[in-house]
Motif scaffolding. Sequence first.
Motif, short mmCIF file in Angstrom:
data_model
loop_
_atom_site.label_atom_id
_atom_site.label_comp_id
_atom_site.label_asym_id
_atom_site.label_seq_id
_atom_site.Cartn_x
_atom_site.Cartn_y
_atom_site.Cartn_z
N TYR A 115 37.13 -19.83 8.68
CA TYR A 115 37.04 -18.70 7.63
C TYR A 115 38.50 -17.97 7.55
CZ TYR A 115 32.32 -19.82 6.12
OH TYR A 115 31.17 -20.37 5.62
N THR A 116 38.77 -17.72 8.84
CA THR A 116 40.11 -17.29 9.26
C THR A 116 41.44 -17.65 8.45
OG1 THR A 116 39.18 -16.25 11.33
CG2 THR A 116 41.71 -16.23 10.69
N ASN A 117 41.38 -19.10 8.67
CA ASN A 117 42.51 -19.68 7.93
C ASN A 117 42.56 -19.94 6.64
OD1 ASN A 117 43.41 -20.31 10.64
ND2 ASN A 117 42.21 -22.52 10.88
N ALA A 118 41.17 -19.56 6.18
CA ALA A 118 41.29 -19.72 4.60
C ALA A 118 41.33 -18.43 3.89
CB ALA A 118 39.97 -20.31 4.17
N GLY A 119 41.57 -17.34 4.88
CA GLY A 119 41.72 -15.95 4.43
C GLY A 119 40.70 -15.18 3.94
N TYR A 120 39.46 -15.71 4.76
CA TYR A 120 38.12 -14.83 4.01
C TYR A 120 37.89 -13.67 5.16
CZ TYR A 120 37.09 -18.28 0.55
OH TYR A 120 37.17 -19.10 -0.38
N PRO B 166 21.89 -22.57 22.14
CA PRO B 166 22.76 -21.40 21.91
C PRO B 166 24.09 -22.23 21.44
CG PRO B 166 22.64 -22.01 24.08
CD PRO B 166 21.50 -22.69 23.54
N VAL B 167 24.77 -21.43 20.82
CA VAL B 167 26.19 -22.03 20.06
C VAL B 167 27.17 -22.04 21.18
CG1 VAL B 167 27.86 -21.64 18.41
CG2 VAL B 167 25.69 -20.94 17.96
N SER B 168 27.87 -23.26 21.17
CA SER B 168 28.99 -23.43 22.09
C SER B 168 30.04 -22.40 21.55
CB SER B 168 29.39 -24.79 22.17
OG SER B 168 30.00 -25.23 21.13
N ASP B 169 30.88 -21.96 22.79
CA ASP B 169 32.27 -21.08 22.42
C ASP B 169 33.07 -22.24 21.57
OD1 ASP B 169 31.32 -19.27 23.84
OD2 ASP B 169 32.51 -20.03 25.85
N ALA B 170 33.15 -23.40 21.65
CA ALA B 170 34.03 -24.33 21.04
C ALA B 170 33.66 -24.23 19.57
CB ALA B 170 34.13 -25.54 21.66
N ASP B 171 32.27 -24.46 19.16
CA ASP B 171 31.84 -24.33 17.88
C ASP B 171 31.88 -22.88 17.39
OD1 ASP B 171 31.18 -27.12 17.97
OD2 ASP B 171 28.93 -26.86 18.28
N ARG B 172 31.67 -21.99 18.06
CA ARG B 172 31.84 -20.71 17.61
C ARG B 172 33.32 -20.41 17.10
NH1 ARG B 172 30.20 -18.19 21.55
NH2 ARG B 172 28.31 -18.10 21.02
N ARG B 173 34.30 -20.89 17.93
CA ARG B 173 35.68 -20.53 17.55
C ARG B 173 36.19 -21.30 16.29
NH1 ARG B 173 36.41 -20.94 23.27
NH2 ARG B 173 36.95 -22.93 23.23
N ALA B 174 35.40 -22.58 16.17
CA ALA B 174 35.82 -23.49 15.14
C ALA B 174 35.46 -22.77 13.77
CB ALA B 174 35.28 -24.77 15.35
N VAL B 175 34.20 -22.36 13.68
CA VAL B 175 33.55 -22.05 12.46
C VAL B 175 34.40 -20.51 12.08
CG1 VAL B 175 31.59 -20.51 11.47
CG2 VAL B 175 31.25 -22.50 12.84
N LEU B 176 34.72 -19.73 13.20
CA LEU B 176 35.44 -18.62 12.60
C LEU B 176 36.77 -19.02 12.31
CD1 LEU B 176 34.59 -16.06 15.71
CD2 LEU B 176 34.01 -15.90 13.30
N ALA B 177 37.43 -19.92 12.93
CA ALA B 177 38.93 -20.28 12.46
C ALA B 177 38.90 -21.19 11.16
CB ALA B 177 39.33 -21.52 13.56
#
Length: 313
Positions: A189-194, A176-187
Motif C-alpha cells: 500500500y505504501t509503494n502504491a501511494g495509498y 498471529p501475523v508474522s512481522d514479514a507478512d505485516r511489512r509486506a502488506v504495508l509495503a
Amino acid sequence: MINFRYHVVSLTAVFLALAIGLVVGTAALNGPVADSLKEQVTALRKDNQQMRQAVNNMEKELESEESFAAEMSQVVLPGKLTGRRVLVVSLPTGREHTEGVVDMLQLAGANITGRVDLQDKFINPDNNNNLLELAVTAVRPTSAQTSNLPGNGHGVETSSALLASVLLDRGQGVEPVSDADRRAVLAAYTNAGYLTTEDRISGPAEAVVVVSGQPYVDKDSAKKDESVVKVAEQFDRSGAIVVGGYGSDGDNLVAVVRRDAVLAQSISTVDNANTIQGQLVTTLALVQQLTEKKAGQYGVGDSAESQLPKLPQ
C-alpha cells in the motif's frame, strides 16, 4: 409673440432657480446632516473597537484554556496507558492535529505501535477497483485469507479490513501475523501511494485511535465520507477504537458514528480533538475503552454526552 429668446430666458431662469435652491438647501442642511453622519461614523468606530476587543479577549481565553488543559494533562494522564499497545491512523482531514493526539497518548504511557497516514488516494472513489485488486494481491499467508475479506465490491472497506488484520490483535485462537507478512502488506500500500507510515510498525496493537476532521465538500464528498466510515467500521471489528475528530455536524466521521445506534455502542468519539482539551479527552476516552470496555461520545458539540468521560478512581 413668444420667440426663441423668450424660451432661452425662461430656461435660464429655471436653471438659475434650481442652482440657487441647491445652494440654499445645502447650506441650510449642511450642519445637521454633517453632524449626524459624524455621529454615525463615531458610533460605528466604537462598535468596531469593541468587537475587536471582544475577539482579542476570546483569543486570550482560548489560550488560557489550552494552557490549563496542557498543564492538567501532566497531572491526569501519566500512567493511564502504560503498557497498552496503540495504533494511530490519521485520515487526510485530520492530519493537522494528529501530532497532538500522539503526544497525549505518549504522555499517558502508551506504546505507539505505529502511525499510519491514509492518503487522499486511499479515499478517492476513482481508485475503488485498484484497491480491490491490491487487497487480493497484497494478502499474505498469515495476514488474512481472501475469503475473510468483505466481498461487497467496496475497495476502501476491503483494504481497510486487510490493514486492520495485520495492524491489530486478531484474538485468541487465531494465528498471529508474522512481522514479514505485516511489512509486506504495508509495503504494497505504501509503494502504491495509498498510505505512509512513520517509522516501523513494531507489532500488532490492541486499540486504535482514528484521527479525522471536517466532512468533504467536493463533488465526490458523499462517497468519500462513506469511505471514511468504512475505515472506522473495519478497525472497530478488530479492537477498541476512538475517533478523535473536529466538529460533529454534517457527514463527518464523528457525526455519522453518533447518529448510528450500532456504531455508537462500540466506537468512542471526541468532536474537538483539534484542541489540546480534545486531545486530552481523546486519550481519556481510550482509557475508558480499554479499562471499562465502554464507548462514549465526548466534546463540545450538541450531540456529545459530556465534555469528558467519568473514569473510576
